[in-house]
Write a protein that holds these residues in place. Structure first.
Motif, PDB file in Angstrom:
ATOM      1  N   GLU A   1       0.817  -1.173   0.201  1.00 54.20           N
ATOM      2  CA  GLU A   1      -0.110   0.016   0.109  1.00 54.20           C
ATOM      3  C   GLU A   1       0.763   1.307  -0.171  1.00 54.20           C
ATOM      4  O   GLU A   1       0.463   2.313  -0.591  1.00 54.20           O
ATOM      5  CB  GLU A   1      -0.928   0.064   1.132  1.00 54.20           C
ATOM      6  CG  GLU A   1      -2.154  -1.195   1.251  1.00 54.20           C
ATOM      7  CD  GLU A   1      -3.259  -0.713  -0.163  1.00 54.20           C
ATOM      8  OE1 GLU A   1      -3.502   0.498  -0.373  1.00 54.20           O
ATOM      9  OE2 GLU A   1      -3.370  -1.463  -0.758  1.00 54.20           O
ATOM     10  N   MET A   2       1.924   1.340   0.748  1.00 58.03           N
ATOM     11  CA  MET A   2       3.063   2.318   0.928  1.00 58.03           C
ATOM     12  C   MET A   2       3.548   2.760  -0.699  1.00 58.03           C
ATOM     13  O   MET A   2       3.713   3.716  -1.053  1.00 58.03           O
ATOM     14  CB  MET A   2       3.903   2.348   1.875  1.00 58.03           C
ATOM     15  CG  MET A   2       3.669   2.102   3.263  1.00 58.03           C
ATOM     16  SD  MET A   2       5.011   1.510   4.035  1.00 58.03           S
ATOM     17  CE  MET A   2       4.828   2.472   5.738  1.00 58.03           C
ATOM     18  N   CYS A   3       3.985   1.457  -1.268  1.00 63.71           N
ATOM     19  CA  CYS A   3       4.357   1.609  -2.614  1.00 63.71           C
ATOM     20  C   CYS A   3       3.439   2.050  -3.537  1.00 63.71           C
ATOM     21  O   CYS A   3       3.698   2.790  -4.352  1.00 63.71           O
ATOM     22  CB  CYS A   3       4.944   0.400  -3.043  1.00 63.71           C
ATOM     23  SG  CYS A   3       6.270  -0.511  -2.002  1.00 63.71           S
ATOM     24  N   LEU A   4       2.168   1.559  -3.446  1.00 68.78           N
ATOM     25  CA  LEU A   4       1.200   2.032  -4.527  1.00 68.78           C
ATOM     26  C   LEU A   4       0.964   3.516  -4.230  1.00 68.78           C
ATOM     27  O   LEU A   4       0.720   4.271  -5.155  1.00 68.78           O
ATOM     28  CB  LEU A   4       0.037   1.328  -4.318  1.00 68.78           C
ATOM     29  CG  LEU A   4      -0.163  -0.090  -4.811  1.00 68.78           C
ATOM     30  CD1 LEU A   4      -1.345  -0.997  -4.244  1.00 68.78           C
ATOM     31  CD2 LEU A   4      -0.115  -0.425  -6.319  1.00 68.78           C
ATOM     32  N   TYR A   5       0.806   4.164  -3.270  1.00 72.49           N
ATOM     33  CA  TYR A   5       0.855   5.375  -2.823  1.00 72.49           C
ATOM     34  C   TYR A   5       1.727   6.223  -3.665  1.00 72.49           C
ATOM     35  O   TYR A   5       1.434   7.360  -4.118  1.00 72.49           O
ATOM     36  CB  TYR A   5       0.883   5.637  -1.392  1.00 72.49           C
ATOM     37  CG  TYR A   5       0.553   7.365  -0.865  1.00 72.49           C
ATOM     38  CD1 TYR A   5      -0.686   7.479  -1.011  1.00 72.49           C
ATOM     39  CD2 TYR A   5       1.775   8.022  -0.971  1.00 72.49           C
ATOM     40  CE1 TYR A   5      -0.918   9.078  -0.550  1.00 72.49           C
ATOM     41  CE2 TYR A   5       1.423   9.402  -0.468  1.00 72.49           C
ATOM     42  CZ  TYR A   5       0.174   9.844  -0.354  1.00 72.49           C
ATOM     43  OH  TYR A   5       0.094  11.048  -0.201  1.00 72.49           O
TER      44      TYR A   5
ATOM     45  N   HIS B   1      16.893 -10.577   0.048  1.00 68.14           N
ATOM     46  CA  HIS B   1      17.064  -9.382   1.016  1.00 68.14           C
ATOM     47  C   HIS B   1      16.929  -8.111   0.186  1.00 68.14           C
ATOM     48  O   HIS B   1      17.855  -7.451   0.439  1.00 68.14           O
ATOM     49  CB  HIS B   1      18.248  -9.787   1.985  1.00 68.14           C
ATOM     50  CG  HIS B   1      18.216 -10.979   2.684  1.00 68.14           C
ATOM     51  ND1 HIS B   1      17.114 -11.450   3.598  1.00 68.14           N
ATOM     52  CD2 HIS B   1      19.192 -11.946   2.542  1.00 68.14           C
ATOM     53  CE1 HIS B   1      17.434 -12.586   3.904  1.00 68.14           C
ATOM     54  NE2 HIS B   1      18.504 -12.994   3.286  1.00 68.14           N
ATOM     55  N   VAL B   2      16.161  -7.979  -0.518  1.00 69.43           N
ATOM     56  CA  VAL B   2      16.180  -6.673  -1.373  1.00 69.43           C
ATOM     57  C   VAL B   2      15.508  -5.665  -0.537  1.00 69.43           C
ATOM     58  O   VAL B   2      14.335  -5.703  -0.314  1.00 69.43           O
ATOM     59  CB  VAL B   2      15.379  -7.030  -2.569  1.00 69.43           C
ATOM     60  CG1 VAL B   2      15.094  -5.832  -3.726  1.00 69.43           C
ATOM     61  CG2 VAL B   2      15.752  -8.185  -3.549  1.00 69.43           C
ATOM     62  N   PRO B   3      16.417  -4.422  -0.569  1.00 65.89           N
ATOM     63  CA  PRO B   3      15.634  -3.361   0.121  1.00 65.89           C
ATOM     64  C   PRO B   3      14.403  -2.886  -0.524  1.00 65.89           C
ATOM     65  O   PRO B   3      14.663  -2.835  -1.875  1.00 65.89           O
ATOM     66  CB  PRO B   3      16.872  -2.460   0.192  1.00 65.89           C
ATOM     67  CG  PRO B   3      17.989  -2.975  -0.164  1.00 65.89           C
ATOM     68  CD  PRO B   3      17.616  -4.281  -1.066  1.00 65.89           C
ATOM     69  N   ILE B   4      13.670  -2.205  -0.067  1.00 63.97           N
ATOM     70  CA  ILE B   4      12.273  -1.651  -0.550  1.00 63.97           C
ATOM     71  C   ILE B   4      12.397  -0.334  -0.545  1.00 63.97           C
ATOM     72  O   ILE B   4      12.423   0.398   0.512  1.00 63.97           O
ATOM     73  CB  ILE B   4      11.031  -2.138  -0.149  1.00 63.97           C
ATOM     74  CG1 ILE B   4      10.922  -3.730  -0.070  1.00 63.97           C
ATOM     75  CG2 ILE B   4       9.818  -1.839  -1.118  1.00 63.97           C
ATOM     76  CD1 ILE B   4      11.050  -4.457  -1.365  1.00 63.97           C
ATOM     77  N   TYR B   5      12.707   0.283  -1.647  1.00 60.63           N
ATOM     78  CA  TYR B   5      12.643   1.879  -1.651  1.00 60.63           C
ATOM     79  C   TYR B   5      11.252   2.311  -1.691  1.00 60.63           C
ATOM     80  O   TYR B   5      10.615   2.144  -2.743  1.00 60.63           O
ATOM     81  CB  TYR B   5      13.601   2.562  -3.051  1.00 60.63           C
ATOM     82  CG  TYR B   5      13.542   3.866  -3.181  1.00 60.63           C
ATOM     83  CD1 TYR B   5      14.232   4.708  -2.403  1.00 60.63           C
ATOM     84  CD2 TYR B   5      12.650   4.575  -3.984  1.00 60.63           C
ATOM     85  CE1 TYR B   5      14.380   6.083  -2.528  1.00 60.63           C
ATOM     86  CE2 TYR B   5      12.440   6.026  -3.887  1.00 60.63           C
ATOM     87  CZ  TYR B   5      13.388   6.855  -3.521  1.00 60.63           C
ATOM     88  OH  TYR B   5      13.671   7.963  -3.555  1.00 60.63           O
TER      89      TYR B   5
END
Length: 117
Positions: free
Chosen positions: A36-40, A61-65
């Protein structure tokens, strides 16, 4: 600023720890909240992961920007930490890993559980 996201099994909700307060969100998993944060900000969680994997050639272990002040790292299952909120990380064999956040709160990751101060 968001310090970390942790799943609260007692309440079956996601706990978000900010520098001045804690929120409980009714999402069933942390990944649903992160999505939901990413979609925003214009794309899905899977899209952000695929983009990072493509550009950085990392598979695990991919970081999510999310945005310029929020990059989430999965530390252990059901615990994601904001990279930009961390001030210092220390570790010892006796105590485990200790994260000190910029707002002076902390998180202790020992061998058996996760506890926050």
């Amino acid at each position: 600023m968001l310090n970390y996201l942790k799943y609260d099994y007692l309440r079956s909700r996601v706990q978000a720890d900010f520098n001045d307060h804690t929120h409980l969100y009714s999402f069933k998993t942390i990944k649903k909240l992160i999505n939901e944060m990413c979609l925003y900000f214009g794309s899905s969680l899977e899209g952000r992961k695929a983009s990072f994997q493509y550009h950085m050639n990392i598979r695990k272990h991919v970081p999510i920007y999310i945005n310029s002040s929020l990059v989430l790292l999965e530390i252990i299952p059901d615990l994601w930490v904001n990279y930009f909120a961390i001030k210092k990380v220390t570790s010892s064999k006796e105590k485990g890993c200790y994260l000190l956040f910029k707002d002076k709160s902390s998180l202790l990751l020992d061998h058996s559980s996760v506890s926050g101060n």
